[in-house]
Design an enzyme around this catalytic site. Structure first.
Site, mmCIF file in Angstrom:
data_model
loop_
_atom_site.group_PDB
_atom_site.id
_atom_site.type_symbol
_atom_site.label_atom_id
_atom_site.label_comp_id
_atom_site.label_asym_id
_atom_site.label_seq_id
_atom_site.Cartn_x
_atom_site.Cartn_y
_atom_site.Cartn_z
ATOM 1 N N ARG A 7 -2.539 -12.107 -0.846
ATOM 2 C CA ARG A 7 -2.640 -10.604 -0.372
ATOM 3 C C ARG A 7 -4.047 -10.847 0.205
ATOM 4 O O ARG A 7 -4.826 -11.649 0.274
ATOM 5 C CB ARG A 7 -3.123 -9.603 -1.360
ATOM 6 C CG ARG A 7 -1.955 -9.061 -2.088
ATOM 7 C CD ARG A 7 -2.316 -8.215 -2.987
ATOM 8 N NE ARG A 7 -2.443 -6.576 -2.654
ATOM 9 C CZ ARG A 7 -1.072 -6.144 -2.629
ATOM 10 N NH1 ARG A 7 -0.019 -6.658 -2.830
ATOM 11 N NH2 ARG A 7 -1.028 -4.894 -2.378
ATOM 12 N N GLU A 56 7.344 0.200 0.839
ATOM 13 C CA GLU A 56 7.515 1.416 0.055
ATOM 14 C C GLU A 56 7.204 2.492 1.118
ATOM 15 O O GLU A 56 5.903 2.669 1.362
ATOM 16 C CB GLU A 56 7.185 1.352 -1.163
ATOM 17 C CG GLU A 56 7.864 2.843 -2.029
ATOM 18 C CD GLU A 56 7.095 2.637 -3.533
ATOM 19 O OE1 GLU A 56 6.270 1.846 -4.036
ATOM 20 O OE2 GLU A 56 7.553 3.648 -4.183
ATOM 21 N N LYS A 91 -2.212 1.314 -1.010
ATOM 22 C CA LYS A 91 -1.988 2.684 -0.578
ATOM 23 C C LYS A 91 -2.213 3.832 -1.703
ATOM 24 O O LYS A 91 -2.639 5.001 -1.336
ATOM 25 C CB LYS A 91 -0.335 2.733 -0.322
ATOM 26 C CG LYS A 91 0.127 2.184 0.925
ATOM 27 C CD LYS A 91 1.816 2.380 0.984
ATOM 28 C CE LYS A 91 2.587 0.973 0.906
ATOM 29 N NZ LYS A 91 3.608 0.920 0.079
HETATM 30 P P1 ATP Z 1 -0.013 -1.051 -1.580
HETATM 31 O O1 ATP Z 1 -0.545 -1.451 -3.086
HETATM 32 O O2 ATP Z 1 -0.811 -0.934 -0.755
HETATM 33 O O3 ATP Z 1 1.212 0.122 -1.841
HETATM 34 P P2 ATP Z 1 2.455 -2.912 -2.159
HETATM 35 O O4 ATP Z 1 2.349 -4.279 -2.122
HETATM 36 O O5 ATP Z 1 2.722 -1.815 -3.008
HETATM 37 O O6 ATP Z 1 1.017 -2.516 -1.518
HETATM 38 P P3 ATP Z 1 4.757 -2.438 -0.264
HETATM 39 O O7 ATP Z 1 4.941 -1.256 0.613
HETATM 40 O O8 ATP Z 1 5.303 -2.693 -1.128
HETATM 41 O O9 ATP Z 1 3.027 -2.116 -0.663
HETATM 42 O O10 ATP Z 1 4.408 -3.886 0.733
HETATM 43 C C1 ATP Z 1 5.271 -4.208 1.698
HETATM 44 C C2 ATP Z 1 5.119 -5.502 1.929
HETATM 45 O O11 ATP Z 1 3.513 -5.760 2.327
HETATM 46 C C3 ATP Z 1 5.379 -6.406 0.540
HETATM 47 O O12 ATP Z 1 6.030 -7.542 1.074
HETATM 48 C C4 ATP Z 1 3.823 -6.913 0.226
HETATM 49 O O13 ATP Z 1 3.760 -7.780 -0.600
HETATM 50 C C5 ATP Z 1 3.214 -6.708 1.609
HETATM 51 N N1 ATP Z 1 1.716 -6.525 1.306
HETATM 52 C C6 ATP Z 1 1.108 -5.372 0.867
HETATM 53 N N2 ATP Z 1 -0.150 -5.298 0.641
HETATM 54 C C7 ATP Z 1 -0.629 -6.628 1.303
HETATM 55 C C8 ATP Z 1 -1.803 -7.367 1.552
HETATM 56 N N3 ATP Z 1 -3.068 -6.543 1.104
HETATM 57 N N4 ATP Z 1 -1.781 -8.591 1.876
HETATM 58 C C9 ATP Z 1 -0.690 -8.983 2.349
HETATM 59 N N5 ATP Z 1 0.751 -8.521 2.237
HETATM 60 C C10 ATP Z 1 0.642 -7.353 1.622
HETATM 61 MG MG MG Z 2 4.322 -1.146 -4.080
#
Ligand code: ATP
Ligand code: MG
Length: 546
Positions: free
Chosen positions: A264, A39, A274
């Site tokens: 994760r 995102e 983020k």
């Molecule tokens: P954040 O909370 O940092 O925004 P998110 O999962 O909401 O994390 P996204 O932009 O939706 O962030 O993530 C893109 C991809 O990266 C998704 O498939 C998510 O599962 C993966 N991802 C995000 N954070 C991690 C992590 N700490 N370890 C492994 N994969 C991750």
């Molecule tokens: Mg997200």
């Protein structure tokens, strides 16, 4: 690859094992297709690197392709700046996407799929407020309450949904909900919201839309439309998998990808979301998303970490179903391991102390030193030497302990690639601080042609004062005081001493070199700051531990 290749699962993680099995079963006739779906609401962090390495990695290994898909369904928090930063971070890590897409590319199709769900009595427009919907959702132990709008005639829902799109209602007046099961033990299945009204411009579609689809509806349909063969996501989506499957089972898509969850990545002494990282930036606790203390890809890059080190780290962490916080030492090990072989060595003094050679005549002379004693291919550099030098404050002791390997009153050290010197006199200021050492040098002790027979205490680094280049040296410590800062109180756990700014010097060959990364002998790995000339960021120390 032919379908009758037997599955080779030995030593493979569970996702690669699954892919091997799918391939052996003939399910992957046109190759593996994966996607990395961020995102655009912030910069990528090292947790994302794990997902990137996995998604792009398996596609590379199995001759497939990867989409970079921006999951841009929530315009409030998203921006083009983030889209650009994310794409450039993925490239910098060394991966190439086959196609770059946005969830918003599919808004029109998603809308049609939603209309189909309504027409098939699988979705309805609900006119409860957000609070009412929340209150009626039930709990883990109690079922939810059905909405009074649940049995609204299909025609009425179709009409309202069309009017929602046309902008006839304000934010929150209606939502579109899936008609599933308000008493499902899985709360995600209790008539989840599929669309909501948001009168807000979208960074790509502008004001074309005032209704936006929710993640759970969007993601699975985008995966299906792109023919994703393995939709890899993190464990928190495990409970959403039945909904992922429900949407696809009830939509007229040609393809139904499997969702597969993995753990994760967490890292000690930092936060990895983020949303939380955004607060550090917004509240001015760091200089920006690319502050070298941040666990972002941009921050790590600025700090001098290489893409190879990050990829190595992700490979060592591996892919499992156990959530874990990895020790910072593992990341630092990977960084050192990569820099060790390829970064040139030079001399930088972090806390300068003036050393004057009283028997030196004339100005500077040129000495030579290798850029890397074990890697001749890096060549040599010219090293000016003279009667006025800076050494490291901590390489001198007025009152040395036993077996002191450095300089002290009356004692000798070798100045690396230079001469042996002896400290004859110590100059102190009124407060007793040592401000200058007066030394004698031994002309027959020149490095490489030493005939003096002297036995100095040890070898120390230095720079020649007249040609030393002033450097602002930034030394980073952990951003948090505790290994596991929590989402609720992480701001209380910030380490107030995470940045030390030193006024030091580097030898001129370092300043003049086009290289960015160096090992400062005996001190650590440093990187020229890509934004600020004359600034050097400490990447990592030479040895484990703070
Ligand atoms: P954040 O909370 O940092 O925004 P998110 O999962 O909401 O994390 P996204 O932009 O939706 O962030 O993530 C893109 C991809 O990266 C998704 O498939 C998510 O599962 C993966 N991802 C995000 N954070 C991690 C992590 N700490 N370890 C492994 N994969 C991750
Ligand atoms: Mg997200």
């Amino acid at each position: 690859m032919s379908a009758d290749t037997p599955a080779d699962t030995e030593g493979k993680d569970f996702i690669r094992t699954r892919i091997e099995e799918d391939r052996a079963a003939g399910k992957l006739s046109s190759g593996v297709v994966t996607r990395f779906p961020p995102e655009p609401n912030g910069y990528l962090h090292i947790g994302h690197a794990k997902s990137i390495c996995l998604n792009f990695g398996v596609a590379e290994e199995y001759g497939g392709t990867t989409f970079l898909r921006f999951d841009d369904t929530n315009p409030i928090k998203e921006s083009e700046e983030y889209v650009r930063a994310i794409a450039s971070d993925v490239e910098w890590l060394g991966f190439k996407w086959a196609t770059l897409t946005h969830a918003s590319d599919y808004f029109e199709e998603l809308y049609k799929f939603a209309v189909d769900l309504i027409s098939n009595d699988k979705a309805y427009v609900c006119s409860l407020t957000a609070e009412e919907i929340r209150a009626q959702r039930g709990t883990l132990t109690e079922p939810g309450v059905e909405s009074p709008y649940r049995n609204r005639p299909v025609e009425e829902s179709l009409d309202l949904f069309q009017k929602m799109r046309a902008g006839e209602f304000g934010d929150g007046e209606h939502v579109l909900r899936a008609k599933i099961d308000m008493s499902s033990p899985n709360i995600n299945m209790r008539d989840p919201v599929l669309y909501r009204i948001r009168h807000i411009s979208h960074q790509r579609t502008g004001d074309d839309w005032c209704i936006y689809p929710m993640y759970d509806f969007t993601h699975c349909i985008c995966d299906a439309l792109e023919g994703i063969t393995h939709s890899l996501c993190t464990l928190e989506f495990e409970d959403h998998r039945p909904l992922y499957d429900w949407v696809l089972d009830n939509s007229n898509v040609n393809f139904h990808p499997p969702q597969i969850e993995f753990s994760r990545l967490g890292l000690e002494y930092t936060v990895m979301s983020k949303r939380l990282l955004n607060r550090l930036v917004d509240e001015g606790l760091v200089e920006g998303w690319d502050d070298a203390r941040m666990p972002t890809i941009a921050g790590l890059r600025r700090r001098g970490v290489t893409p190879a080190a990050i990829r190595d780290f992700c490979a060592r962490v591996g892919v499992t179903k156990q959530d874990n916080r990895i020790e910072m030492n593992l990341l630092e090990f990977c960084i050192r391991r990569d820099l060790e072989a390829k970064s040139p060595r030079g001399m930088g003094v972090l806390h300068p102390l003036l050393l004057t050679i009283t028997n030196w005549d004339g100005g500077e002379v040129d000495m030579t030193g290798p850029w890397h004693a074990q890697n001749e291919s890096l060549g040599t550099r010219t090293l000016p030497f003279g009667g006025s030098l800076y050494i490291e404050q901590e390489d001198f002791s007025l009152d040395p302990p036993k077996k002191w390997r450095r300089l002290a009153p009356g004692e000798m050290v070798r100045l690396r690639y230079g001469y042996i010197v002896r400290c004859d006199e110590v100059i102190q200021d009124d407060e007793g601080n040592v401000i200058e050492l007066k030394c004698t040098y031994f002309p027959d002790s020149r490095s490489g042609e030493d005939t003096s027979g002297l036995k100095p205490n040890g070898v120390i680094h230095w720079v020649s004062a007249p040609s030393a280049v002033p450097a602002e040296i930034r030394v980073y410590n952990r951003l948090f005081r505790v290994p596991d800062p929590s989402a609720e109180s992480f701001l209380d756990d910030i380490n107030p001493d995470s940045l030390e700014v030193l006024e030091g010097y580097v030898e001129p060959a370092i300043a003049d070199s086009p290289e960015m990364r160096f090992q400062f002998e005996r001190t650590g790995y440093f990187c020229k700051d890509p934004e600020a000339p004359g600034v050097y960021n400490k990447t990592v120390s030479l040895r484990e531990g703070f």
